[in-house]
Design an enzyme around this catalytic site. Structure first.
Site, mmCIF file in Angstrom:
data_model
loop_
_atom_site.group_PDB
_atom_site.id
_atom_site.type_symbol
_atom_site.label_atom_id
_atom_site.label_comp_id
_atom_site.label_asym_id
_atom_site.label_seq_id
_atom_site.Cartn_x
_atom_site.Cartn_y
_atom_site.Cartn_z
ATOM 1 N N ASP A 302 0.855 -1.180 0.000
ATOM 2 C CA ASP A 302 0.000 0.000 0.000
ATOM 3 C C ASP A 302 0.895 1.235 0.000
ATOM 4 O O ASP A 302 2.116 1.134 0.164
ATOM 5 C CB ASP A 302 -0.896 -0.005 1.247
ATOM 6 C CG ASP A 302 -2.012 1.030 1.202
ATOM 7 O OD1 ASP A 302 -2.308 1.577 0.116
ATOM 8 O OD2 ASP A 302 -2.609 1.305 2.269
ATOM 9 N N HIS A 303 0.296 2.395 -0.190
ATOM 10 C CA HIS A 303 0.954 3.677 0.013
ATOM 11 C C HIS A 303 0.409 4.304 1.291
ATOM 12 O O HIS A 303 -0.811 4.367 1.471
ATOM 13 C CB HIS A 303 0.676 4.634 -1.146
ATOM 14 C CG HIS A 303 1.291 4.206 -2.440
ATOM 15 N ND1 HIS A 303 0.641 4.328 -3.652
ATOM 16 C CD2 HIS A 303 2.497 3.665 -2.723
ATOM 17 C CE1 HIS A 303 1.425 3.886 -4.621
ATOM 18 N NE2 HIS A 303 2.552 3.463 -4.079
ATOM 19 N N TYR A 476 -5.105 4.409 0.364
ATOM 20 C CA TYR A 476 -6.155 3.562 -0.211
ATOM 21 C C TYR A 476 -5.706 2.885 -1.500
ATOM 22 O O TYR A 476 -6.452 2.815 -2.474
ATOM 23 C CB TYR A 476 -7.455 4.333 -0.427
ATOM 24 C CG TYR A 476 -7.905 5.131 0.768
ATOM 25 C CD1 TYR A 476 -7.814 4.606 2.056
ATOM 26 C CD2 TYR A 476 -8.434 6.410 0.625
ATOM 27 C CE1 TYR A 476 -8.234 5.330 3.166
ATOM 28 C CE2 TYR A 476 -8.854 7.140 1.723
ATOM 29 C CZ TYR A 476 -8.749 6.598 3.000
ATOM 30 O OH TYR A 476 -9.160 7.330 4.081
ATOM 31 N N HIS A 477 -4.475 2.348 -1.490
ATOM 32 C CA HIS A 477 -3.938 1.663 -2.658
ATOM 33 C C HIS A 477 -3.485 0.238 -2.335
ATOM 34 O O HIS A 477 -2.366 -0.149 -2.676
ATOM 35 C CB HIS A 477 -2.755 2.455 -3.231
ATOM 36 C CG HIS A 477 -3.087 3.855 -3.621
ATOM 37 N ND1 HIS A 477 -2.148 4.863 -3.698
ATOM 38 C CD2 HIS A 477 -4.273 4.423 -3.977
ATOM 39 C CE1 HIS A 477 -2.732 5.993 -4.050
ATOM 40 N NE2 HIS A 477 -4.027 5.745 -4.231
ATOM 41 N N PRO A 478 -4.315 -0.581 -1.686
ATOM 42 C CA PRO A 478 -3.901 -1.967 -1.440
ATOM 43 C C PRO A 478 -3.712 -2.703 -2.755
ATOM 44 O O PRO A 478 -4.413 -2.439 -3.742
ATOM 45 C CB PRO A 478 -5.069 -2.541 -0.625
ATOM 46 C CG PRO A 478 -6.246 -1.708 -1.009
ATOM 47 C CD PRO A 478 -5.698 -0.324 -1.251
#
Length: 561
Positions: A302-303, A476-478
């Site tokens: 993620d980020h 919100y980048h899984p």
């Protein structure tokens, strides 16, 4: 636990069955039904996206916080973040997360895809993927060797009507950073305008771009409120999918292939419920092992980001329009004309930089916002301000998605192991100090008030680390939980043609198959991934590789900027 599905009430058969109408599933639904040769079924657990909160770009924080549209996942307590449970929103609606995201269009850096190929994703280098980015896109400002002008996904720049955007870009130049004409073109590194997925003032989600035009075709069927529960196998071939609509159980036969597009949380969960995953974990929950695939659910990435917020001494920020009357007028104008402040996500400028000398391409991303407020809308602005969302792009921390039980209705366990690698801390400290330097430039002198977050007192490594533990949030980048790789890689889940290794008739197509996370927001590369996967699935040949060059900082070994 024993299965309690009951007897399926039907057994239709479709050539292609797609699980999930998110960014990737919508693309596949369109491309696989395009010729009219094949029957295609899309199953989506969520419901309609016909909501003003989804379609109005500036309302982006509202659907993200609605259980109707969001799975509302949360992590296990994250050890290195003071055991906080971090919200992990995922779209539960037609369009998936493209219907609740921030509408930001960032493709990633060309070097990301070279890394994919090095990690075993043969045929996914930048020359191979650029033609699919172009095929997907129709940019309002026109196409070129990098940008598309005839694709379903509509992108555009914002108007930059707020003066703080120009100040931000000027300050970055004063700090010695490059200006880039197009972060999605030849040169990502630097500061410039940020694209958004907006057409005619409305959100251009994957549902609006790909699914709705295809739903007019007789050979495409879309069913909502349908929860996939288990893949059925005939030997080693995926032959059917079991699903439920409310209390009713059903099954659908798969004529050609079953395509799992549930995303980085739901896709590994469904594979495991179907006997594909780490054998020990499956046996723990009484699930018969169809194929021992240790990589399913692992490699989660993620980020992380934080909001660097500064008070604004002039009344030019978006705080002026946060009162009820102004918001009502913005909404009314949007309803009538689809323009004005309701027609933008307000993320109109950005930046990509390297955190230190010796790093070959950017590893820090900025979103600039002419307001000081939480991205998810949960923390209201209290005064005029501005902020940069900032965070590292290539964390070395790795997490997992694991079952909580064999019940498909029970949410899986999620742990990112955020900040578990020492390098993450040095990168976060660089984010604080480099952002502070930009905001200290002369261009901001007429606007800069006190530092709201982290605050002027946060100076030492220990101070910054404490701030990060308390304040950092997911961007919100899984991704990466069913990674693509070589067939002899024991942790690979799918091969470079997106086929699940060790079984037939089954593919995974979504951000879970990324070998590693890309630079920036993930909607654009997920759509690209599905565009290319469609050609693999149809076996109709791939687009010719691009010869367009890309930027590498000439003195990256010795300079940070």
């Amino acid at each position: 636990m024993p299965r309690t599905e009951g007897r399926p009430v039907s057994r239709e058969t479709f050539d292609y069955v797609i699980v999930g109408a998110g960014s990737a599933g919508c693309v596949l639904a369109n491309r696989l039904s395009e010729s009219g040769k094949y029957s295609v079924l899309v199953l989506e657990y969520g419901a309609s996206d016909r909501s003003i909160f989804i379609q109005m770009p500036s309302a982006l924080s509202i659907p993200m916080n609605m259980a109707r549209f969001n799975w509302r996942y949360h992590t296990e307590p994250e050890t290195h973040l003071n055991s906080r449970r971090i919200h992990t929103p995922r779209g539960k609606v037609l369009g998936g997360s493209s219907s609740i995201n921030g509408l930001v269009y960032v493709r990633g850096n060309a070097h990301d895809f070279a890394r994919w190929e090095q990690q075993g994703a043969a045929g996914w280098s930048y020359p191979n993927v650029l033609p699919y980015f172009r095929r997907a896109e129709s940019r309002l400002e026109g196409g070129d060797a990098y940008r598309g002008d005839r694709g379903p996904l509509k992108t555009r720049y914002g108007t930059l009507s707020n003066p703080l955007n120009a100040v931000w870009l000027a300050a970055a130049g004063e700090a010695g950073y490059l200006h880039t004409r197009d972060i999605n073109g030849f040169q990502q590194e630097g500061f410039g305008r940020m694209d958004m997925t907006v057409e005619g003032g409305r959100r251009c989600s994957a549902a609006n771009a790909y699914l709705r035009p295809a739903m007019r075709r007789a050979n495409l069927t879309v069913r909502t409120a349908a929860l996939a529960t288990r893949i059925e196998f005939d030997g080693l071939r995926a032959s059917a999918l079991h699903y439920r609509v409310g209390a009713r159980h059903a099954a659908v036969g798969v004529g050609r292939e079953l395509l799992i597009c549930g995303g980085p949380i739901n896709s590994p969960q469904l594979l495991k419920l179907s006997g594909l995953g780490p054998a020990g974990e499956l046996r723990e929950y009484g699930i018969p092992v169809q194929k021992d695939l240790p990589g399913v659910g692992e490699n989660l990435q993620d980020h992380l980001e934080f909001y660097f917020q500064v008070a604004c001494t002039q009344p030019v920020s978006l705080y002026s329009v946060l009162n009820p009357l102004s918001k009502a007028l913005i909404g009314a104008r949007w309803l009538m004309f689809k323009d004005g402040l309701g027609a933008t996500n307000h993320f109109e400028t950005c930046g990509f930089i390297r955190s230190a000398a010796g790093i070959p391409y950017p590893d820090i991303q900025f979103h600039f916002l002419p307001m000081a407020v939480a991205y998810d809308g949960n923390s209201l602005a209290r005064e005029h301000g501005f902020q940069a969302h900032v965070g590292p792009m290539r964390s070395k921390s790795r997490g997992w998605v694991r079952l909580a039980s064999a019940d498909p209705l029970e949410q899986p366990r999620i742990r990112f192991n955020y900040m578990s690698h020492a390098d993450d801390w040095s990168e976060m400290r660089a984010c604080v100090r480099l952002t502070r330097e930009i905001f200290a430039q002369k261009a901001f002198d007429a606007y800069r008030g006190r530092e709201l977050k982290p605050g002027a007192a946060v100076q030492s490594d220990a101070d910054i680390d404490a701030f990060i533990r308390d304040n950092v949030e997911s961007a919100y980048h899984p991704s990466c939980t069913c990674k693509m790789g070589r067939r002899d890689d024991p942790m690979a889940v799918v091969d470079p043609e997106t086929r699940v290794i060790g079984v037939d008739g089954l593919r995974v197509v979504d951000s879970s198959i990324m070998p590693s996370i890309t630079n920036g927001n993930l909607n654009a590369p997920t759509i690209m991934l599905a565009e290319k996967a469609a050609d693999h699935i149809l076996g109709q040949g791939l687009l010719p590789p691009s010869q367009a060059p890309f930027h590498t900082a000439p003195h990256w070994e010795s300079t940070q900027r």
